[in-house]
Design a protein around this motif. Structure first.
Motif, PDB file in Angstrom:
ATOM      1  N   THR A  89       0.872  -0.918  -0.500  1.00  8.65           N
ATOM      2  CA  THR A  89       0.001   0.403   0.173  1.00  8.65           C
ATOM      3  C   THR A  89       1.166   1.329   0.231  1.00  8.65           C
ATOM      4  OG1 THR A  89      -1.600  -1.123   1.090  1.00  8.65           O
ATOM      5  CG2 THR A  89      -1.622   0.863   1.186  1.00  8.65           C
ATOM      6  N   GLY A  90       0.847   1.974  -0.846  1.00  7.81           N
ATOM      7  CA  GLY A  90       1.360   3.403  -0.907  1.00  7.81           C
ATOM      8  C   GLY A  90       0.796   4.508  -0.276  1.00  7.81           C
ATOM      9  N   ALA A  91       1.103   5.095   0.180  1.00  6.47           N
ATOM     10  CA  ALA A  91       1.132   6.480   1.289  1.00  6.47           C
ATOM     11  C   ALA A  91       1.345   7.985   0.593  1.00  6.47           C
ATOM     12  CB  ALA A  91       1.203   6.681   2.820  1.00  6.47           C
ATOM     13  N   LEU A  92       0.659   8.957   1.234  1.00  7.53           N
ATOM     14  CA  LEU A  92       1.369  10.528   0.950  1.00  7.53           C
ATOM     15  C   LEU A  92       0.307  11.104   1.558  1.00  7.53           C
ATOM     16  CD1 LEU A  92      -1.060  12.129  -1.073  1.00  7.53           C
ATOM     17  CD2 LEU A  92      -0.435  10.442  -2.661  1.00  7.53           C
ATOM     18  N   LYS A  93       0.885  12.125   1.944  1.00  7.98           N
ATOM     19  CA  LYS A  93       0.083  13.388   2.752  1.00  7.98           C
ATOM     20  C   LYS A  93      -0.038  14.443   1.324  1.00  7.98           C
ATOM     21  CE  LYS A  93       2.352  12.304   7.048  1.00  7.98           C
ATOM     22  NZ  LYS A  93       3.216  13.135   7.767  1.00  7.98           N
ATOM     23  N   CYS A  94      -1.126  14.883   1.617  1.00  7.08           N
ATOM     24  CA  CYS A  94      -2.195  16.429   0.849  1.00  7.08           C
ATOM     25  C   CYS A  94      -2.745  17.459   1.868  1.00  7.08           C
ATOM     26  CB  CYS A  94      -2.919  15.617   0.035  1.00  7.08           C
ATOM     27  SG  CYS A  94      -3.361  16.933  -0.843  1.00  7.08           S
ATOM     28  N   LEU A  95      -1.584  18.443   1.285  1.00  9.16           N
ATOM     29  CA  LEU A  95      -2.619  19.705   2.575  1.00  9.16           C
ATOM     30  C   LEU A  95      -3.642  19.654   1.264  1.00  9.16           C
ATOM     31  CD1 LEU A  95      -0.009  22.161   1.791  1.00  9.16           C
ATOM     32  CD2 LEU A  95      -0.444  21.152   3.941  1.00  9.16           C
ATOM     33  N   LYS A  96      -4.936  19.665   2.808  1.00  4.46           N
ATOM     34  CA  LYS A  96      -6.534  19.678   2.750  1.00  4.46           C
ATOM     35  C   LYS A  96      -6.858  20.933   1.502  1.00  4.46           C
ATOM     36  CE  LYS A  96     -10.537  19.529   5.342  1.00  4.46           C
ATOM     37  NZ  LYS A  96     -11.512  19.031   6.702  1.00  4.46           N
ATOM     38  N   ALA A  97      -5.864  22.269   2.296  1.00  2.00           N
ATOM     39  CA  ALA A  97      -6.393  23.386   0.880  1.00  2.00           C
ATOM     40  C   ALA A  97      -6.370  23.433  -0.113  1.00  2.00           C
ATOM     41  CB  ALA A  97      -5.825  24.217   1.936  1.00  2.00           C
ATOM     42  N   ASN A  98      -5.184  22.539  -0.251  1.00  2.00           N
ATOM     43  CA  ASN A  98      -4.987  21.897  -2.082  1.00  2.00           C
ATOM     44  C   ASN A  98      -5.925  21.369  -2.891  1.00  2.00           C
ATOM     45  OD1 ASN A  98      -3.320  21.945  -3.932  1.00  2.00           O
ATOM     46  ND2 ASN A  98      -1.442  21.008  -2.922  1.00  2.00           N
ATOM     47  N   ASP A  99      -7.112  21.089  -2.738  1.00  2.00           N
ATOM     48  CA  ASP A  99      -8.358  20.563  -3.228  1.00  2.00           C
ATOM     49  C   ASP A  99      -7.939  20.392  -4.744  1.00  2.00           C
ATOM     50  OD1 ASP A  99     -10.146  21.744  -1.409  1.00  2.00           O
ATOM     51  OD2 ASP A  99     -10.514  23.520  -2.416  1.00  2.00           O
ATOM     52  N   ARG A 100      -7.300  21.180  -5.427  1.00  2.00           N
ATOM     53  CA  ARG A 100      -6.500  20.198  -6.862  1.00  2.00           C
ATOM     54  C   ARG A 100      -5.984  19.054  -7.048  1.00  2.00           C
ATOM     55  NH1 ARG A 100      -3.682  23.794 -11.083  1.00  2.00           N
ATOM     56  NH2 ARG A 100      -3.980  22.028 -13.309  1.00  2.00           N
ATOM     57  N   ALA A 101      -4.710  18.683  -5.560  1.00  2.00           N
ATOM     58  CA  ALA A 101      -4.486  17.514  -5.953  1.00  2.00           C
ATOM     59  C   ALA A 101      -5.295  16.639  -4.770  1.00  2.00           C
ATOM     60  CB  ALA A 101      -3.061  18.365  -4.698  1.00  2.00           C
ATOM     61  N   LEU A 102      -6.231  17.287  -4.322  1.00  2.00           N
ATOM     62  CA  LEU A 102      -6.654  16.048  -3.890  1.00  2.00           C
ATOM     63  C   LEU A 102      -7.829  15.526  -4.888  1.00  2.00           C
ATOM     64  CD1 LEU A 102      -7.205  14.879  -0.926  1.00  2.00           C
ATOM     65  CD2 LEU A 102      -8.871  16.430  -0.936  1.00  2.00           C
TER      66      LEU A 102
ATOM     67  N   GLN B  90      -7.625  11.338  -5.508  1.00  2.00           N
ATOM     68  CA  GLN B  90      -8.311  10.885  -5.161  1.00  2.00           C
ATOM     69  C   GLN B  90      -9.367   9.950  -6.691  1.00  2.00           C
ATOM     70  OE1 GLN B  90     -10.618  13.569  -3.326  1.00  2.00           O
ATOM     71  NE2 GLN B  90     -10.619  11.558  -1.808  1.00  2.00           N
ATOM     72  N   GLY B  91      -8.546  10.605  -8.013  1.00  2.00           N
ATOM     73  CA  GLY B  91      -9.138  10.298  -9.622  1.00  2.00           C
ATOM     74  C   GLY B  91      -8.233   9.331  -9.704  1.00  2.00           C
ATOM     75  N   HIS B  92      -7.280   9.203  -8.870  1.00  2.00           N
ATOM     76  CA  HIS B  92      -6.406   8.050  -9.346  1.00  2.00           C
ATOM     77  C   HIS B  92      -6.411   6.769  -8.580  1.00  2.00           C
ATOM     78  CE1 HIS B  92      -4.431  11.160 -11.947  1.00  2.00           C
ATOM     79  NE2 HIS B  92      -3.997   9.825 -12.981  1.00  2.00           N
ATOM     80  N   GLY B  93      -7.660   6.942  -7.474  1.00  2.00           N
ATOM     81  CA  GLY B  93      -7.756   5.316  -6.716  1.00  2.00           C
ATOM     82  C   GLY B  93      -7.164   5.694  -5.303  1.00  2.00           C
ATOM     83  N   TRP B  94      -6.530   6.951  -5.015  1.00  5.34           N
ATOM     84  CA  TRP B  94      -6.361   7.119  -3.664  1.00  5.34           C
ATOM     85  C   TRP B  94      -7.581   7.352  -2.678  1.00  5.34           C
ATOM     86  CZ3 TRP B  94      -0.892   6.918  -1.845  1.00  5.34           C
ATOM     87  CH2 TRP B  94       0.129   7.451  -2.638  1.00  5.34           C
ATOM     88  N   GLN B  95      -6.914   7.042  -1.398  1.00  7.87           N
ATOM     89  CA  GLN B  95      -8.421   7.152  -0.295  1.00  7.87           C
ATOM     90  C   GLN B  95      -7.727   7.864   0.442  1.00  7.87           C
ATOM     91  OE1 GLN B  95      -9.779   3.494   0.587  1.00  7.87           O
ATOM     92  NE2 GLN B  95     -10.744   2.575  -2.044  1.00  7.87           N
ATOM     93  N   VAL B  96      -8.881   9.044   1.268  1.00  6.45           N
ATOM     94  CA  VAL B  96      -8.260   9.069   2.255  1.00  6.45           C
ATOM     95  C   VAL B  96      -8.485   8.654   4.299  1.00  6.45           C
ATOM     96  CG1 VAL B  96      -9.321  11.269   3.732  1.00  6.45           C
ATOM     97  CG2 VAL B  96      -9.078  11.513   1.611  1.00  6.45           C
TER      98      VAL B  96
END
Length: 140
Positions: free
Chosen positions: A99-112, A116-122
């Motif tokens: 399983t891969g992991a990453l952190k995304c800034l919550k304010a970065n809507d575009r990156a989030l 998620q469009g590539h199958g990543w789940q919060v």
């Protein structure tokens, strides 16, 4: 477009790209203290993949392979929306052993939305130096 391993010759270009991409995309943060050398500090000890098109460096991803952790993924602001981020992300995911992991800034809507469009789940959230972040997983 190709995705390849980082070489030292890439450093000056990626320093500039990293600074420009943060200023363009992290508009809610005060970037007045950001410097070109931040790239060196942020990617120290990480494996870096470079996206290149017609001899121009267009993006990079930095990761900790042993942890299957994607630390950074940035695309030149002038090249965003052309599939470069997707190519980099697919190259990173192809190297995951679990399983891969990453952190995304919550304010970065575009990156989030991108992840998620590539199958990543919060999975969870937390607070970091640059504000609230979301922890995302990519299950193989």
């Amino acid at each position: 477009m190709t995705v390849r391993a980082f070489t030292e010759a890439d450093r000056p270009f990626l320093r500039t790209l990293f600074l420009a991409a943060r200023k363009a995309n992290w508009h809610w943060l005060d970037g007045s203290d950001w410097q070109l050398e931040d790239f060196d500090r942020v990617t120290l000890g990480e494996r870096i993949l470079v996206a290149e098109h017609d001899g121009h460096r267009t993006g990079f991803a930095a990761l900790l392979p042993a942890d299957n952790f994607l630390h950074s993924l940035f695309v030149d602001p002038a090249c965003q929306g052309q599939g470069i981020g997707s190519e980099l992300l697919e190259a990173v995911q192809a190297g995951f052993t679990s399983t891969g992991a990453l952190k995304c800034l919550k304010a970065n809507d575009r990156a989030l939305a991108f992840y998620q469009g590539h199958g990543w789940q919060v999975i969870s959230s937390g607070e970091g130096e640059q504000g609230e972040y979301l922890l995302l997983h990519y299950v193989l």
